[in-house]
Design a protein around this motif. Structure first.
Motif, mmCIF file in Angstrom:
data_model
loop_
_atom_site.group_PDB
_atom_site.id
_atom_site.type_symbol
_atom_site.label_atom_id
_atom_site.label_comp_id
_atom_site.label_asym_id
_atom_site.label_seq_id
_atom_site.Cartn_x
_atom_site.Cartn_y
_atom_site.Cartn_z
ATOM 1 N N TYR A 676 0.836 -1.192 0.000
ATOM 2 C CA TYR A 676 0.000 0.000 0.000
ATOM 3 C C TYR A 676 0.880 1.255 0.000
ATOM 4 O O TYR A 676 2.009 1.254 0.506
ATOM 5 N N SER A 677 0.357 2.325 -0.574
ATOM 6 C CA SER A 677 1.148 3.545 -0.705
ATOM 7 C C SER A 677 1.003 4.470 0.503
ATOM 8 O O SER A 677 1.906 5.235 0.824
ATOM 9 N N ARG A 678 -0.134 4.399 1.194
ATOM 10 C CA ARG A 678 -0.310 5.220 2.401
ATOM 11 C C ARG A 678 -1.530 4.710 3.172
ATOM 12 O O ARG A 678 -2.347 3.957 2.648
ATOM 13 N N GLU A 679 -1.643 5.180 4.419
ATOM 14 C CA GLU A 679 -2.792 4.857 5.258
ATOM 15 C C GLU A 679 -3.018 5.989 6.238
ATOM 16 O O GLU A 679 -2.092 6.706 6.612
ATOM 17 N N THR A 680 -4.249 6.159 6.667
ATOM 18 C CA THR A 680 -4.612 7.145 7.683
ATOM 19 C C THR A 680 -5.624 6.510 8.630
ATOM 20 O O THR A 680 -6.393 5.631 8.242
ATOM 21 N N GLY A 681 -5.600 6.952 9.879
ATOM 22 C CA GLY A 681 -6.592 6.490 10.848
ATOM 23 C C GLY A 681 -6.307 5.149 11.457
ATOM 24 O O GLY A 681 -7.161 4.580 12.138
ATOM 25 N N GLY A 682 -5.113 4.633 11.265
ATOM 26 C CA GLY A 682 -4.760 3.338 11.827
ATOM 27 C C GLY A 682 -3.410 2.889 11.315
ATOM 28 O O GLY A 682 -2.745 3.599 10.554
ATOM 29 N N ALA A 683 -2.987 1.699 11.748
ATOM 30 C CA ALA A 683 -1.691 1.164 11.337
ATOM 31 C C ALA A 683 -1.829 -0.327 11.051
ATOM 32 O O ALA A 683 -2.012 -1.127 11.961
ATOM 33 N N CYS A 684 -1.780 -0.683 9.771
ATOM 34 C CA CYS A 684 -1.824 -2.101 9.398
ATOM 35 C C CYS A 684 -0.544 -2.797 9.839
ATOM 36 O O CYS A 684 0.515 -2.179 9.962
ATOM 37 N N ILE A 685 -0.646 -4.079 10.057
ATOM 38 C CA ILE A 685 0.517 -4.910 10.362
ATOM 39 C C ILE A 685 0.762 -5.837 9.183
ATOM 40 O O ILE A 685 -0.138 -6.570 8.760
ATOM 41 N N VAL A 686 1.955 -5.776 8.620
ATOM 42 C CA VAL A 686 2.344 -6.692 7.551
ATOM 43 C C VAL A 686 2.869 -7.963 8.193
ATOM 44 O O VAL A 686 3.723 -7.919 9.085
ATOM 45 N N CYS A 687 2.345 -9.100 7.764
ATOM 46 C CA CYS A 687 2.689 -10.346 8.440
ATOM 47 C C CYS A 687 2.513 -11.527 7.493
ATOM 48 O O CYS A 687 1.938 -11.407 6.418
ATOM 49 N N GLU A 688 3.036 -12.664 7.937
ATOM 50 C CA GLU A 688 2.779 -13.910 7.230
ATOM 51 C C GLU A 688 1.454 -14.484 7.712
ATOM 52 O O GLU A 688 1.127 -14.409 8.885
ATOM 53 N N LYS A 689 0.708 -15.053 6.787
ATOM 54 C CA LYS A 689 -0.536 -15.739 7.119
ATOM 55 C C LYS A 689 -0.584 -17.044 6.349
ATOM 56 O O LYS A 689 -0.087 -17.131 5.219
ATOM 57 N N THR A 690 -1.177 -18.047 6.951
ATOM 58 C CA THR A 690 -1.286 -19.346 6.313
ATOM 59 C C THR A 690 -1.899 -19.215 4.921
ATOM 60 O O THR A 690 -2.947 -18.590 4.750
ATOM 61 N N ALA A 691 -1.224 -19.804 3.931
ATOM 62 C CA ALA A 691 -1.693 -19.884 2.535
ATOM 63 C C ALA A 691 -1.775 -18.530 1.836
ATOM 64 O O ALA A 691 -2.359 -18.419 0.766
ATOM 65 N N ALA A 692 -1.166 -17.484 2.427
ATOM 66 C CA ALA A 692 -1.150 -16.183 1.750
ATOM 67 C C ALA A 692 -0.164 -16.223 0.591
ATOM 68 O O ALA A 692 0.812 -16.979 0.597
ATOM 69 N N ASP A 693 -0.410 -15.369 -0.392
ATOM 70 C CA ASP A 693 0.505 -15.206 -1.516
ATOM 71 C C ASP A 693 1.536 -14.159 -1.106
ATOM 72 O O ASP A 693 1.338 -12.965 -1.296
ATOM 73 N N GLY A 694 2.630 -14.601 -0.519
ATOM 74 C CA GLY A 694 3.599 -13.680 0.060
ATOM 75 C C GLY A 694 3.148 -13.230 1.429
ATOM 76 O O GLY A 694 2.681 -14.021 2.245
ATOM 77 N N MET A 695 3.238 -11.936 1.694
ATOM 78 C CA MET A 695 2.796 -11.383 2.967
ATOM 79 C C MET A 695 1.336 -10.941 2.857
ATOM 80 O O MET A 695 0.747 -10.935 1.761
ATOM 81 N N ALA A 696 0.777 -10.540 3.982
ATOM 82 C CA ALA A 696 -0.600 -10.045 4.017
ATOM 83 C C ALA A 696 -0.664 -8.902 5.022
ATOM 84 O O ALA A 696 0.310 -8.612 5.719
ATOM 85 N N ILE A 697 -1.817 -8.229 5.097
ATOM 86 C CA ILE A 697 -1.986 -7.194 6.118
ATOM 87 C C ILE A 697 -3.108 -7.586 7.067
ATOM 88 O O ILE A 697 -4.099 -8.195 6.667
ATOM 89 N N LYS A 698 -2.913 -7.236 8.339
ATOM 90 C CA LYS A 698 -3.944 -7.415 9.357
ATOM 91 C C LYS A 698 -3.993 -6.131 10.189
ATOM 92 O O LYS A 698 -3.342 -5.146 9.861
#
Length: 807
Positions: A676-698
């Motif tokens: 993602y290029s930017r975010e406002t109003g919160g902070a996503c966490i980039v992480c590994e998730k089961t069966a994800a294509d690469g990393m994911a956000i939560k």
């Protein structure tokens, strides 16, 4: 001092069993405690024996950061870059503010979440910075680490607002130690041990002063004087609190306290407390609090026991009790399928057993596991698990175990009253079920006798709704069962003469028979004593698990002295609706459960309603099946068959307008969610998730949290949006869409069955439906696509696509 796990294990094989007092002594002290209402002071002779096992000076978990051989030799080579990246992300944020008015909200409104969110963020900041600096060892994370330590030391209270109802900690009139305070002390003590002289002397002194004032002093006062009723009731309580708080106190005391006798007294007191804790488990190992609290309570017991082994060179062994292997095996046997557990009691719907805890089980009872365990990234857990697991190759303890689990066809917990059934369909997809009896005065109790779960392909379709957000009402004895997810109306159990199940140990289910055959498992449960209905003569539930047919049959048979209202229910996790023929389905992604109802003794009426949570927000869907007229004798038979979701009910089908536009997936423009290029109003966490294509956000959980991705569109045209997401929220999760700053509607995303924690819950969906497809007319060039959390509900994202039409 010997620090290797190998030597500890060798010592354990030949040592005399110390620790965890014998049954006779425990029973005697337990009875004394009940009669006097006082904690039994540790026996002086026992204190002397334990004192002889201890080193002269305090000793902490893990290794000081000056021991570069250990820290640079961590086997998980991905741990350092991941920890550093997470710490760098945190540096971009300010230390969260803790406000007195937010602390006081619990006493006025019952809300504890508003204060606890920044409270937990501070503790996570502490852990993240400590782990990153210990691994990188360049000093750049030391100043922010010192800053968060200083901020925590200055906090008005370390106790959670919900555990300070009289505000004695807030006002400083009586200081007590709870889950939060003890966890804070244990973390600060470990930071002090890791970094030692790298921290300023005044900061180290502050750690000792505040840990002594807020945790160690009050705890040892209860140990020595026996008065534990006001604040430290957990010292003898048969639930997770006992292990969590005691384990944290032991960590802080062994790490910070110079006086050897005090350390020995604390360990002697812990022996009695841990016997109380083990009484919370049934003799077959069942944990009535659910998997989430098994992770929490038993996990802290395991880390404390490991630490004690290290500190005493294996002389004091808290793992000698033979019951512990059954408690450890609970994590394996409670699974309906790999990674999926029933959410009975206050268990979260998406709970799973943590690999760090399983790795500790693997050290001592490998046969209690279904497969070899290698802990995943430890930096997001706590400092204790990093200390105990990061420096060793844990897989060696699982030699002889299979790489992939193979669970048996069934697992029985007769003492706990819970039974698990497992199968696979013709395509190899897992199908399973769980049902519970028990009573209505269990730890973290729900009125749920007879509740069941039916799952297909990693998704619980008919389910137990588990816990909801903790509030003051949630733990209020007068309000707890007045509505929401804890009352029997929110479970797949009967409604008898218009009444729900009452609370109390006297209200229970009795297993009349259980049989396991190659083609069918059958359980018969007597529910007569689960209700307080004088006219009720008998009520039984017959639960049949039909192997090879993806089917469960639930038959409730009732008899009254006089005609009474009677009905039953199925609670659905996901969308519950009828097809064109009137059949009721529960649908999650590609998986569905069809309900067919038969009744004897009268006509049954089927209706679909929404259960409201305590906060009056919509919860799970309830298929109510009620006899149309009062009955004296009747039965309701519900056949629940798992299958693929019918096309007409699928949330994943291609909307008509998109289908007619001939989407060209081969020319789709894809962006990974973490890009993602930017975010406002919160902070996503980039992480590994089961069966994800690469990393994911939560962590996309806050209402108004907007995340923007920038797409490069190669040609002018019409584009549809496709994305891959997962969510465990029942019903619909909503996100508002903006393209280049223009609102393009608010869209709903159906429950996918979980958050891909240990199992694949990802689904691929188009944005839109047959009535309202989302089609974008875009010119060549860059375009911003922004999704905004519209309802404060969580949703994880793997990737997004812009798909051209008609190319």
């Amino acid at each position: 001092m010997t620090r290797t796990v190998g030597l500890i294990m060798a010592v354990l094989m030949c040592m005399t069993a110390f620790g965890m007092m014998d049954k006779a002594t425990y029973k005697q002290l337990r009875e004394q405690c009940r009669k006097t209402g006082r904690f039994p002071r540790p026996d002086p002779e026992r204190v002397k024996v334990i004192e002889s096992m201890l080193p002269e000076h305090p000793f902490g978990m893990g290794y000081p950061v000056t021991n570069r051989e250990k820290w640079d030799g961590v086997p998980d080579k991905d741990m350092k870059p991941r920890a550093v990246r997470k710490a760098e992300e945190i540096l971009a944020e300010e230390i969260p503010e803790l406000r007195d008015e937010d602390y006081l909200l619990y006493t006025t409104t019952g809300n504890r979440t508003i204060y606890q969110k920044p409270y937990f963020a501070r503790r996570k900041r502490l852990i993240t910075l400590a782990v990153a600096e210990a691994l990188e060892n360049q000093g750049r994370f030391l100043p922010p680490l010192q800053a968060i330590v200083e901020a925590i030391l200055k906090e008005r209270s370390w106790v959670y607002p919900a555990h300070d109802k009289d505000l004695t900690n807030f006002n400083g009139t009586r200081i007590t130690a709870d889950l939060g305070a003890t966890e804070t002390a244990a973390s600060l003590a470990t930071v002090d041990y890791w970094f030692q002289d790298k921290l300023p002397a005044e900061l180290r002194e502050g750690i000792r002063t505040e840990c002594m004032r807020r945790v160690i002093g009050p705890y040892m006062k209860s140990v020595r004087e026996g008065d534990f009723r006001f604040g430290h009731w957990w010292m003898t309580r048969e639930n997770n609190w006992c292990a969590v708080c005691t384990g944290n106190c032991i960590t802080a005391i062994l790490t910070l306290v110079e006086d050897k006798t005090t350390r020995a007294e604390a360990l002697a007191a812990a022996e009695f407390s841990m016997c109380c804790f083990l009484d919370s488990f049934a003799d077959d190992g069942y944990c009535s609090e659910g998997v989430g609290y098994w992770n929490y309570g038993f996990g802290h017991f395991m880390t404390m026991g490991e630490f004690i082994l290290q500190v005493t060179d294996g002389q004091l062994n808290f793992f000698a009790n033979p019951k512990l292997e059954k408690v450890a095996a609970y994590a394996r046997d409670i699974q309906i399928e790999e990674g999926l557990v029933p959410s009975f009691s206050d268990c979260g719907v998406n709970a799973t057993t943590g690999t760090a805890n399983l790795a500790l089980v693997q050290r001592h009872w490998p046969k209690a596991l279904a497969n070899k365990v290698i802990p995943i990234y430890l930096g997001d857990t706590d400092l204790a698990r990093v200390s105990l697991l990061a420096f060793t190759n844990e897989s060696v303890h699982g030699n002889g175990l299979p790489e992939k689990s193979k669970l048996p066809p069934y697992s029985d917990f007769p003492k706990g009253g819970v039974y698990i059934f497992r199968d696979k369909d013709a395509a190899g997809l897992p199908f399973g079920a769980a049902i519970k009896a028990g009573h209505n005065k269990e730890n973290h109790n729900h009125n749920d006798i007879g509740s069941y779960v039916i799952a297909r392909n990693h998704r619980a379709l008919a389910y137990d709704p588990g816990s909801e957000t903790y509030t003051r009402q949630y733990f209020d004895a007068q309000q707890r069962y007045s509505g929401g997810l804890l009352c029997s109306f929110a479970h797949s159990v009967p409604l008898v003469a218009g009444t729900q199940q009452p609370v109390g140990k006297e209200f229970h289910g009795k297993i009349l028979s259980v049989s396991h055959k190659p083609e069918e498992d059958e359980l018969v449960m007597d529910l007569t004593h689960a209700y307080k209905v004088p006219e009720l003569k008998s009520l039984t539930r017959r639960f049949q698990f039909l192997r090879g047919r993806n089917t469960v049959v639930v038959t409730d048979s009732v008899e009254f002295d006089s005609p009474q209202a009677f009905g039953t229910a199925v609670i659905g996790n996901g969308k519950m609706e009828r097809d064109k023929a009137g059949n009721v389905y529960i649908c999650i992604g590609e998986d569905a459960l069809r309900l067919d109802v038969e009744a004897t003794g009268g006509e049954a009426v089927v209706d679909i309603v929404t259960v409201k949570r305590m906060d009056q927000q919509p919860g799970p869907r309830r298929c109510s099946i009620d006899m149309k007229e009062p009955v004296e004798k009747a039965s309701i038979r519900v056949v629940l068959q798992a299958m693929e979701t019918p096309a007409e009910l699928s949330d994943l089908k291609v909307p008509k307008a998109i289908q007619e536009g001939k989407p060209n997936l081969t020319q789709a423009i894809s962006i990974q969610a973490e890009s993602y290029s930017r975010e406002t109003g919160g902070a996503c966490i980039v992480c590994e998730k089961t069966a994800a294509d690469g990393m994911a956000i939560k962590n996309w959980d806050d209402q108004g949290h907007a995340v923007t991705w920038t797409f490069g569109v190669p040609t002018d045209g019409i584009y549809a949006i496709q994305l891959r997401y997962c969510t465990g929220m029942v019903g619909q999760t909503r996100r508002s869409l903006q393209v280049d700053g223009t609102d393009r509607g608010t869209w709903s995303f159906a429950c996918s069955g979980g958050y891909s924690n240990g199992r694949n819950n990802w689904v691929t969906a188009w944005v839109g439906d047959d009535d309202n497809a989302c089609l974008l007319e875009l010119a060549k060039g860059p375009h911003d696509v922004t999704w905004i959390n519209a309802d404060g509900q969580p949703l994880n994202l793997d990737w997004l696509r812009l798909v051209p039409m008609g190319h």
